[in-house]
Design an enzyme around this catalytic site. Sequence first.
Site, short mmCIF file in Angstrom:
data_model
loop_
_atom_site.label_atom_id
_atom_site.label_comp_id
_atom_site.label_asym_id
_atom_site.label_seq_id
_atom_site.Cartn_x
_atom_site.Cartn_y
_atom_site.Cartn_z
N TYR A 95 -7.52 12.32 -47.40
CA TYR A 95 -7.15 13.56 -46.74
C TYR A 95 -6.49 14.41 -47.81
O TYR A 95 -5.62 13.92 -48.54
CB TYR A 95 -6.16 13.34 -45.60
CG TYR A 95 -6.58 12.38 -44.52
CD1 TYR A 95 -7.90 12.28 -44.12
CD2 TYR A 95 -5.64 11.57 -43.88
CE1 TYR A 95 -8.28 11.42 -43.12
CE2 TYR A 95 -6.00 10.70 -42.88
CZ TYR A 95 -7.32 10.61 -42.50
OH TYR A 95 -7.69 9.74 -41.50
N PHE A 100 0.02 9.78 -50.03
CA PHE A 100 -0.41 8.58 -50.71
C PHE A 100 -1.69 8.83 -51.50
O PHE A 100 -1.88 8.28 -52.60
CB PHE A 100 -0.60 7.45 -49.70
CG PHE A 100 0.66 7.13 -48.94
CD1 PHE A 100 1.73 6.54 -49.57
CD2 PHE A 100 0.78 7.44 -47.59
CE1 PHE A 100 2.90 6.26 -48.89
CE2 PHE A 100 1.93 7.17 -46.89
CZ PHE A 100 3.01 6.57 -47.55
N CYS A 101 -2.58 9.64 -50.95
CA CYS A 101 -3.78 10.03 -51.71
C CYS A 101 -3.39 10.81 -52.96
O CYS A 101 -3.99 10.64 -54.03
CB CYS A 101 -4.70 10.87 -50.83
SG CYS A 101 -5.30 10.04 -49.34
#
Length: 317
Positions: A95, A100-101
């Site tokens: 996303y 976290f990405c």
Amino acid sequence: MATVRKLSRLATTIRTSSSASISSTRRHPIPQTPSSYTITNTNPASHTRTHWFSSISGAQSFTGRNALYSTAAASEAREVHEGSYVPKDLVLYQYQACPFCNKVKAFLEYNDIPYKIVEVNPINKKEIKWSDYKKVPILKVDGEQMVDSTDIIDKLHQRMHPDSGTEDDETKKWRGWVDNHLVHVLSPNIYRSPTEALESFDYITTHGNFSFTERLLAKYSGAAAMYFVSKKLKKRHNITDERKALYEAAETWVDALKGRQYLGGSEPNLGDLAVFGVLRPIRYLTAGKDMVENTRIGEWFTRMESQMKPQHEATLQ
């Protein structure tokens, strides 16, 4: 009606992709107790950068007097030596606004590693139906699936630097602080008011992978849902003043640098990349702007921005 029913789960999905998902992910052991996060100096008062759930049209990077450090040493530090592990094909399922990405992307961009992006639809997640793991990030590395941002970074770093040895306690502590404290402060801030919640969802609906109908419904229903969810998160994590908590976290990080350019000294380490990764999506939201204006974190953030070498392309599925 099917779309409406799916959208009713949107708030849970987004909350899972941000702070609430932490409880189900593996953590590094942290030798310090929670008291080690006590504030010692509090001020109460990126290609295109990613910004947590907000439109970035016309946004400009902030400046600081130390913004233009020479990157010669950094480039040399990132050179891949002969015989080192070099992943050939990386695909990140993400996303756009997920902290976290963005941790994974910061690692890849600092190390000058090209990668492709697949933007996952947070409602039906059809892009990751092939995987038993239903969260993001998922990184395919030469066909191998890697999951959980900390695990992904650890595995890639170990393969790239097999002789690096055990991670030092200072870096381990601050990487743990990011996952166990810093990310919990973000949602209560970016959804603090109805206006800020709408600002946040303007980004996810504009840059996320939504159909036209989903986009229209998600912007307003999602913003309303997350506004109320953020109040519960605030209570869960014992936050009384969300902005003060954000400012304190920023000041805590600056204190941790102890006058160094980076936690790693003259070059960023995994601790720097973790903090930068989760903060980068909120930088140009109202919360991020307030953070920079009211704390000392701005110059470090600008130095980190200058270290990134984004090399990615979108791939549609």
